[in-house]
Design a protein around this motif. Structure first.
Motif, short mmCIF file in Angstrom:
data_model
loop_
_atom_site.label_atom_id
_atom_site.label_comp_id
_atom_site.label_asym_id
_atom_site.label_seq_id
_atom_site.Cartn_x
_atom_site.Cartn_y
_atom_site.Cartn_z
N LEU A 232 1.21 -0.97 0.14
CA LEU A 232 -0.35 -0.46 0.20
C LEU A 232 1.38 1.44 0.30
CD1 LEU A 232 -3.19 0.61 1.59
CD2 LEU A 232 -1.57 2.33 2.43
N VAL A 233 1.50 1.40 0.71
CA VAL A 233 3.05 2.81 1.23
C VAL A 233 3.65 2.91 -0.51
CG1 VAL A 233 4.70 3.60 1.77
CG2 VAL A 233 2.97 2.82 3.38
N GLY A 234 4.01 1.76 -0.46
CA GLY A 234 4.60 1.45 -2.19
C GLY A 234 3.92 2.16 -3.38
N ILE A 235 2.21 1.69 -3.17
CA ILE A 235 1.76 2.33 -4.69
C ILE A 235 1.40 3.93 -4.11
CG2 ILE A 235 -0.73 2.64 -5.64
CD1 ILE A 235 -0.89 -0.64 -4.39
N ALA A 236 1.39 4.55 -2.79
CA ALA A 236 1.04 6.08 -2.50
C ALA A 236 2.40 6.72 -3.12
CB ALA A 236 0.74 5.48 -1.40
N LEU A 237 3.98 5.93 -2.97
CA LEU A 237 4.75 6.68 -2.93
C LEU A 237 4.98 6.70 -4.32
CD1 LEU A 237 6.90 7.86 -1.51
CD2 LEU A 237 8.14 5.67 -1.51
N SER A 238 4.69 5.19 -5.42
CA SER A 238 4.87 5.57 -6.41
C SER A 238 4.36 6.39 -7.29
CB SER A 238 5.21 4.07 -6.90
OG SER A 238 5.80 3.01 -6.35
N GLY A 239 2.70 6.56 -7.55
CA GLY A 239 1.71 7.32 -7.41
C GLY A 239 2.88 9.32 -7.70
N TYR A 240 3.61 9.54 -6.23
CA TYR A 240 3.43 10.81 -5.77
C TYR A 240 5.13 10.96 -6.57
CZ TYR A 240 5.14 14.36 -2.84
OH TYR A 240 6.22 16.09 -3.09
N LEU A 241 5.22 9.94 -6.42
CA LEU A 241 7.14 9.97 -7.24
C LEU A 241 6.31 10.47 -9.09
CD1 LEU A 241 9.61 7.73 -5.43
CD2 LEU A 241 9.13 10.48 -5.27
N VAL A 242 5.62 9.24 -9.07
CA VAL A 242 5.40 9.86 -10.81
C VAL A 242 4.53 10.59 -11.19
CG1 VAL A 242 4.18 8.97 -12.86
CG2 VAL A 242 5.46 7.19 -11.37
N GLY A 243 3.82 11.17 -10.05
CA GLY A 243 3.37 12.31 -10.44
C GLY A 243 3.90 14.12 -10.09
N VAL A 244 4.99 13.73 -9.69
CA VAL A 244 6.64 14.79 -9.12
C VAL A 244 7.00 15.43 -10.37
CG1 VAL A 244 8.34 15.14 -8.44
CG2 VAL A 244 6.51 15.07 -6.80
N ARG A 245 7.27 13.76 -10.94
CA ARG A 245 7.94 14.33 -12.78
C ARG A 245 7.73 14.49 -13.87
NH1 ARG A 245 9.36 7.86 -14.92
NH2 ARG A 245 6.76 7.97 -15.63
N ASN A 246 6.09 14.10 -13.60
CA ASN A 246 5.28 14.36 -14.60
C ASN A 246 5.23 16.10 -14.78
OD1 ASN A 246 5.01 11.49 -15.97
ND2 ASN A 246 2.63 11.52 -15.02
N ASN A 247 5.16 16.26 -13.93
CA ASN A 247 4.88 17.97 -13.37
C ASN A 247 6.01 18.38 -13.52
OD1 ASN A 247 2.23 17.39 -12.59
ND2 ASN A 247 2.61 19.13 -10.32
N LYS A 248 7.20 17.56 -13.31
CA LYS A 248 8.52 18.65 -14.20
C LYS A 248 8.45 18.45 -15.19
CE LYS A 248 11.58 17.57 -10.16
NZ LYS A 248 13.02 17.33 -9.23
N LYS A 249 8.36 17.66 -16.35
CA LYS A 249 8.14 18.10 -17.75
C LYS A 249 7.30 18.69 -18.37
CE LYS A 249 9.39 13.18 -18.31
NZ LYS A 249 8.49 11.18 -18.30
N LYS A 250 5.96 19.17 -18.02
CA LYS A 250 5.38 20.18 -18.47
C LYS A 250 6.18 21.19 -18.27
CE LYS A 250 1.22 17.57 -17.63
NZ LYS A 250 0.22 17.43 -16.48
N GLU A 251 6.84 21.00 -16.89
CA GLU A 251 7.38 22.62 -16.98
C GLU A 251 8.12 23.68 -17.62
OE1 GLU A 251 9.09 22.52 -12.58
OE2 GLU A 251 7.32 22.49 -11.64
#
Length: 251
Positions: A232-251
């Protein structure tokens, strides 16, 4: 008596942490389900969802001695959570793969969204109360009265843990809506968490004495508990890290 009260206090602390984590899961579900609604309708849908969570948790608490003996109810909860998890992820993937000019998939209206939230609340209430009763019944009995078929002292510990869990959910739900708007990829992680909780309910169902497919003690074993929380923690952490990475790509 002091030793018994100390044991009760310790179990209450553990139960508050457990209920808080389960409440956070429930809040994630509510947030991801109401995200598509206008802001004012989001507030209303979350309010109805929180009221439903309150009602269903306390109904489950008073009926827990009946619910633990009916494996079919647990199975329905597991199937529903797995269904909304798989369906939502598939719909999301189809939407991402479709042509940019393609018609956007139709979202549920306000009241249908509320119904979906309430159905998820029922499944989470069942999971929450089954987890709470498994912990509370390990306590020595306190008092010579029963409530809902459970010793009064054990019942009060479950009640307090449930109330605090709902308070956590009240503040977490709005925060998760904001996070989902900031990190859209978290939506996939949220539905994966929903599915994983569905797997947890499925394990409880399969270990029910009425079925006996899994060992009755397995859902409460250290191996399964550690595995569940790590994933469960792994899923939540992975989702957050992917979200941060995608946001950086858009910048």
């Amino acid at each position: 008596m002091e030793a018994i009260l100390l044991e009760y206090a310790w179990v209450l602390v553990v139960l508050i942490v457990l209920e808080g984590l389960l409440a956070a899961d429930n809040a994630v579900v509510m947030a991801v389900m109401v995200k598509h609604l206008p802001r004012e309708q989001q507030r209303k849908a979350l309010f109805y969802g929180l009221m439903g969570a309150f009602v269903f948790r306390f109904a489950a608490l008073f009926m827990i001695t009946i619910l633990v003996n009916i494996w079919q109810i647990q199975a329905i909860g597991a199937i529903y959570l797995l269904f909304i998890s798989i369906k939502s992820i598939i719909d999301q993937r189809k939407s991402e793969e479709s042509h940019p000019d393609a018609k956007k998939r139709k979202q549920s209206g306000f009241w249908m969204t509320v119904v979906k939230v309430e159905l998820a609340d029922i499944a989470f209430a069942l999971d929450s109360m089954l987890a709470a009763v498994a912990l509370a019944v390990t306590l020595p009995k306190l008092g010579n009265f029963d409530i809902g078929g459970i010793n009064g002292g054990q019942f009060m510990v479950m009640l307090l843990g449930g109330i605090i869990g709902l308070v956590i959910m009240r503040f977490a739900a709005r925060q998760f809506v904001g996070l989902l708007q900031k990190f859209p990829s978290l939506e996939t992680a949220a539905f994966l968490i929903v599915g994983w909780v569905g797997v947890k309910l499925a394990v409880l169902t399969l270990s029910h004495p009425g079925l006996g497919i899994l060992d009755e003690s397995f859902p409460h074993s250290t191996l399964w508990q550690v595995t569940f929380w790590i994933v469960l923690v792994g899923i939540a952490l992975s989702g957050y890290l992917v979200g941060v990475r995608n946001n950086k790509k858009k910048e």
